[in-house]
Scaffold this motif. Structure first.
Motif, PDB file in Angstrom:
ATOM      1  N   LYS A  44      14.348   8.400 -27.249  1.00 38.96           N
ATOM      2  CA  LYS A  44      14.707   7.945 -26.151  1.00 38.96           C
ATOM      3  C   LYS A  44      14.182   8.462 -24.949  1.00 38.96           C
ATOM      4  CE  LYS A  44      18.340   5.798 -24.067  1.00 38.96           C
ATOM      5  NZ  LYS A  44      18.578   4.334 -24.375  1.00 38.96           N
ATOM      6  N   ALA A  45      13.741   9.621 -24.995  1.00 43.70           N
ATOM      7  CA  ALA A  45      12.787  10.197 -23.949  1.00 43.70           C
ATOM      8  C   ALA A  45      11.347   9.481 -24.089  1.00 43.70           C
ATOM      9  CB  ALA A  45      12.733  11.684 -24.114  1.00 43.70           C
ATOM     10  N   ALA A  46      10.781   9.072 -24.889  1.00 45.28           N
ATOM     11  CA  ALA A  46       9.474   8.652 -25.040  1.00 45.28           C
ATOM     12  C   ALA A  46       9.422   7.134 -24.495  1.00 45.28           C
ATOM     13  CB  ALA A  46       8.862   8.521 -26.436  1.00 45.28           C
ATOM     14  N   GLN A  47      10.510   6.421 -24.962  1.00 48.16           N
ATOM     15  CA  GLN A  47      10.627   5.233 -24.147  1.00 48.16           C
ATOM     16  C   GLN A  47      10.928   5.127 -22.808  1.00 48.16           C
ATOM     17  OE1 GLN A  47      10.366   2.154 -26.225  1.00 48.16           O
ATOM     18  NE2 GLN A  47      10.034   1.551 -24.218  1.00 48.16           N
ATOM     19  N   ALA A  48      11.750   6.227 -22.317  1.00 41.15           N
ATOM     20  CA  ALA A  48      11.801   6.004 -20.718  1.00 41.15           C
ATOM     21  C   ALA A  48      10.494   6.494 -20.204  1.00 41.15           C
ATOM     22  CB  ALA A  48      12.766   7.276 -20.718  1.00 41.15           C
ATOM     23  N   SER A  49       9.592   7.156 -20.693  1.00 35.99           N
ATOM     24  CA  SER A  49       8.371   7.527 -20.343  1.00 35.99           C
ATOM     25  C   SER A  49       7.408   6.180 -20.179  1.00 35.99           C
ATOM     26  CB  SER A  49       7.864   8.753 -20.898  1.00 35.99           C
ATOM     27  OG  SER A  49       8.311   9.880 -20.694  1.00 35.99           O
ATOM     28  N   SER A  84       0.884   7.354 -18.423  1.00 32.36           N
ATOM     29  CA  SER A  84      -0.536   7.004 -18.381  1.00 32.36           C
ATOM     30  C   SER A  84      -0.825   6.950 -19.937  1.00 32.36           C
ATOM     31  CB  SER A  84      -1.268   8.109 -17.544  1.00 32.36           C
ATOM     32  OG  SER A  84      -1.097   9.207 -17.855  1.00 32.36           O
ATOM     33  N   ASP A  85      -0.215   8.009 -20.550  1.00 36.02           N
ATOM     34  CA  ASP A  85      -0.724   8.373 -21.979  1.00 36.02           C
ATOM     35  C   ASP A  85       0.251   7.227 -22.890  1.00 36.02           C
ATOM     36  OD1 ASP A  85      -1.679   9.114 -24.168  1.00 36.02           O
ATOM     37  OD2 ASP A  85      -1.306  11.405 -24.054  1.00 36.02           O
ATOM     38  N   LYS A  86      -0.116   6.270 -22.610  1.00 28.35           N
ATOM     39  CA  LYS A  86       0.864   5.217 -23.648  1.00 28.35           C
ATOM     40  C   LYS A  86       0.671   5.596 -25.286  1.00 28.35           C
ATOM     41  CE  LYS A  86       1.288   1.133 -23.168  1.00 28.35           C
ATOM     42  NZ  LYS A  86       0.946  -0.317 -22.942  1.00 28.35           N
ATOM     43  N   ALA A  87      -0.398   6.132 -25.574  1.00 26.77           N
ATOM     44  CA  ALA A  87      -0.468   6.506 -27.050  1.00 26.77           C
ATOM     45  C   ALA A  87       0.139   7.592 -27.666  1.00 26.77           C
ATOM     46  CB  ALA A  87      -1.942   6.417 -27.287  1.00 26.77           C
ATOM     47  N   PHE A  88       0.248   8.440 -26.810  1.00 27.94           N
ATOM     48  CA  PHE A  88       1.377   9.417 -27.153  1.00 27.94           C
ATOM     49  C   PHE A  88       2.799   9.007 -27.304  1.00 27.94           C
ATOM     50  CE2 PHE A  88       4.273  12.839 -26.123  1.00 27.94           C
ATOM     51  CZ  PHE A  88       3.782  13.902 -26.914  1.00 27.94           C
ATOM     52  N   LYS A 101       4.863   8.504 -30.760  1.00 29.99           N
ATOM     53  CA  LYS A 101       6.208   9.629 -31.204  1.00 29.99           C
ATOM     54  C   LYS A 101       7.202   8.536 -31.296  1.00 29.99           C
ATOM     55  CE  LYS A 101       6.792  13.136 -29.947  1.00 29.99           C
ATOM     56  NZ  LYS A 101       6.726  14.330 -30.686  1.00 29.99           N
ATOM     57  N   ILE A 102       7.402   7.441 -30.928  1.00 30.13           N
ATOM     58  CA  ILE A 102       8.366   6.524 -31.308  1.00 30.13           C
ATOM     59  C   ILE A 102       8.120   5.924 -32.816  1.00 30.13           C
ATOM     60  CG2 ILE A 102       9.533   4.228 -30.873  1.00 30.13           C
ATOM     61  CD1 ILE A 102       8.820   4.686 -27.990  1.00 30.13           C
ATOM     62  N   ALA A 103       6.868   5.712 -33.055  1.00 29.92           N
ATOM     63  CA  ALA A 103       6.493   5.341 -34.261  1.00 29.92           C
ATOM     64  C   ALA A 103       6.965   6.387 -35.512  1.00 29.92           C
ATOM     65  CB  ALA A 103       5.156   4.686 -34.404  1.00 29.92           C
ATOM     66  N   THR A 104       6.635   7.445 -35.154  1.00 30.02           N
ATOM     67  CA  THR A 104       6.930   8.551 -36.016  1.00 30.02           C
ATOM     68  C   THR A 104       8.421   8.734 -36.320  1.00 30.02           C
ATOM     69  OG1 THR A 104       4.696   9.678 -35.281  1.00 30.02           O
ATOM     70  CG2 THR A 104       6.143  11.101 -36.700  1.00 30.02           C
ATOM     71  N   GLY A 105       9.202   8.640 -35.127  1.00 32.87           N
ATOM     72  CA  GLY A 105      10.443   8.704 -35.170  1.00 32.87           C
ATOM     73  C   GLY A 105      11.251   7.699 -36.072  1.00 32.87           C
ATOM     74  N   ARG A 106      10.373   6.548 -36.133  1.00 31.16           N
ATOM     75  CA  ARG A 106      10.932   5.314 -36.753  1.00 31.16           C
ATOM     76  C   ARG A 106      10.759   5.405 -38.139  1.00 31.16           C
ATOM     77  NH1 ARG A 106       7.583   1.599 -34.337  1.00 31.16           N
ATOM     78  NH2 ARG A 106       9.032   1.266 -32.659  1.00 31.16           N
TER      79      ARG A 106
END
Length: 592
Positions: A536-541, A547-551, A555-560
């Protein structure tokens, strides 16, 4: 030889985007802005990677040696310990009244992860001192605190905890170490303790042992246990060191791992001891140290997995083996890197999703401790009490599993000492055993913590999960990928609790036989909640134009991945629990 790079960016993400530390009403948290925490973590990362990590293999190869009653630590340890002390790292979250820096426990936890990943055996010297400091700080008299704490904060003096005896491990009521009262109010401590980490060494001027013993004439069993301060050297009224006390090292244990830490047999021969806390209430005082230690051991579990994963990920990208079945990815080379193969990726994703989820879980736990101590939040205290056996048991089980999984990535090279991967597995193994073996953690969770305060805290946890799901639903992808798996896992956990309620009263073995599975179920649900919060936090960012979209996308892909491939394990654990105790208890003892 392994390397270590501190995960500063990921720690900053947990602190500032998941936990939102500066927005919390906890004393000292408003000072923890990203620049401040970043500066601390960057410096801690440097000393961890440049000073401590190179000594890890040295400590493993050399171990400690006993010479004429003195334990010599491995080459470079003493100089590194002096550097740690001079840099103030041992005093980070200690009370300023005794020379500490007064930072929140959360910051000590973050720095602690780095130092454990870099050199677990080395970090234990100051880690145990911190536990002894905490016990004296919580239960000592003003005179005791003034006498011992300033030098323990700086690690001029180090500390230990002395529980285990040759015939007495978990069942401390069987201990034989005696405390004879003296006319001057002191006690003469006599007995033998084993497995005492940092029991004797050459890196500090004095060692302050905290020793469990039974006062002569006291109650039988655990109710007769008291806790004593027993210094290696007596401390004079002016703070100077006096005569050697009647405590000596009898032997250094030969161990599977953590060779750089001196694990000692300690002999007490009418050593002078000072009561810490109240007579016959030693376990209460010791558990101040034990609970902190159990959180620290859970941290050790995932910190060893973290450094092992870091090296395995590098190796998988560097080592050329075989071809990608969908087409060559390194056509100009003789083979593709290991990372192209799905099973290697599965292995690495298992490790990565565990490590990052565990980090968030432990940081959240440290936050609960701060909320209790700094904000007077009793609900936070109840919640961390519930979580402590899960943090210790689940994270160390999985930490060892994934340290060996990282070793597997190396193939045969993982089994060869030259590459250093076996040390992570060997060092991680002890975390499943000490500070209360993981089977005992599971029994504590099911037998005591679930029913604590009428079940208030476990019900609060279920409500926390339920509220998070309700408050964050509405996005179709997030609901499907994160909230639905979390809801299903939480229902499994509640169903297991209901099974215990319905069957445990009739036959306690039905609950106890399922306790280990329940501990792992709860661990998975906790990491599932952490991953949902992080996603949730990563998506909000990302939505905010980070700027660091890859990070954040990573994060979201790892959580998934965790939600799809790890969290469904709760269904397996529930099936085991629902099978009851009959199959577990079926054999006669003679038939094993």
């Amino acid at each position: 030889m392994p390397t270590y790079t501190a995960p500063v960016k990921d720690m900053q993400f947990v602190l500032h985007e998941m936990l939102n530390v500066t927005e919390q009403d906890v004393e000292g948290y408003s000072d923890l802005d990203a620049d401040f925490t970043g500066a601390i973590l960057e410096e801690a990362g440097k000393i961890s990677s440049e000073v401590l990590q190179p000594l890890n293999v040295v400590g493993d190869a050399e171990g400690c040696t006993l010479e004429n009653g003195v334990v010599r630590t491995p080459t470079g340890f003493k100089e590194a310990f002096d550097q740690m002390r001079d840099g103030g790292w041992t005093a980070l979250d200690c009370d300023p009244e005794y020379g500490g820096q007064g930072l929140p426990y959360l910051m000590g936890t973050a720095v602690g992860e780095m130092m454990v990943s870099a050199n677990m055996a080395f970090n234990m010297y100051q880690g145990l001192t911190h536990g002894a400091y905490s016990a004296i700080h919580a239960h000592g008299t003003d005179e005791q605190k003034a006498k011992y704490l300033p030098n323990m904060v700086t690690c001029q003096w180090t500390g230990t905890m002395n529980l285990t005896e040759p015939h007495c491990g978990t069942d401390l009521g069987l201990m034989r170490t005696k405390a004879a009262p003296q006319e001057d109010g002191t006690y003469k401590i006599s007995g033998q303790k084993i497995f005492i980490s940092a029991g004797e060494h050459d890196m500090s001027e004095n060692i302050i042992h905290l020793v469990l013993a039974k006062i002569e004439g006291g109650p039988e069993g655990i109710k007769g246990v008291s806790l004593f301060i027993v210094p290696k050297f007596m401390v004079n009224d002016d703070g100077s060191l006096g005569a050697r006390n009647g405590v000596a090292v009898g032997n250094i244990e030969e161990k599977m791992g953590i060779h750089g830490n001196s694990t000692c047999v300690m002999n007490y021969d009418e050593a002078t001891g000072y009561l810490l806390g109240t007579e016959h209430k030693g376990m209460r005082a010791m558990f101040t140290m034990m609970n902190e230690a159990r959180l620290g051991v859970g941290l050790q579990g995932y910190a060893q997995a973290a450094v092992a994963y870091e090296n395995a990920a590098w190796y998988a990208n560097d080592r050329l083996q075989g071809r990608d079945v969908t087409g060559a990815k390194n056509p100009d080379g003789p083979a593709d890197p290991l990372i192209v193969h799905p099973d290697i990726r599965r292995n690495l994703m298992d490790q990565k999703s565990f490590v990052e989820g565990a980090r968030a879980f432990v940081f959240w736990g440290a936050n609960l401790i701060d909320r209790h101590h700094r904000a007077g939040d009793d609900d936070a205290d109840g919640l961390i009490s519930l979580m402590t056996p899960v943090i210790k048991g689940f994270l160390t089980d999985k930490g060892f599993e994934y340290a060996t999984a990282a070793q597997q990535v190396y193939g045969g090279h993982g089994y060869i000492e030259e590459w250093g991967m076996s040390q992570f597995a060997r060092d991680a193994r002890i975390a499943m055993i000490y500070e209360g073996a993981n089977g005992v953690q599971a029994l504590d969770l099911v037998g005591r913590k679930l029913a604590q305060d009428g079940g208030k805290h476990v019900m609060a946890f279920f409500e926390m999960v339920k509220s998070f799901i309700k408050e964050n639903s509405g996005d179709e992808a997030f609901d499907k990928e994160f909230l639905e798996p979390l809801k299903a896992a939480s229902k499994d956990l509640q169903a297991a609790g209901m099974y215990f309620m319905q069957n445990g009263m009739k036959n306690p073995n039905h609950a106890l036989a399922g306790s280990y599975d329940f501990m792992h179920m709860m661990g998975h649900v906790c990491l599932g909640l952490m991953w949902a919060r992080m996603a949730k936090a990563a998506q909000a960012s990302l939505d905010g134009g980070a700027s660091d979209k890859a990070f954040y996308e990573t994060k979201i892909a790892t959580g998934r991945y965790y939600m799809a491939r790890q969290l469904p394990a709760t269904a397996m654990h529930l099936a085991r629990i629902n099978s009851g105790a009959d199959t577990v208890m079926a054999l006669e003892a003679a038939n094993f």
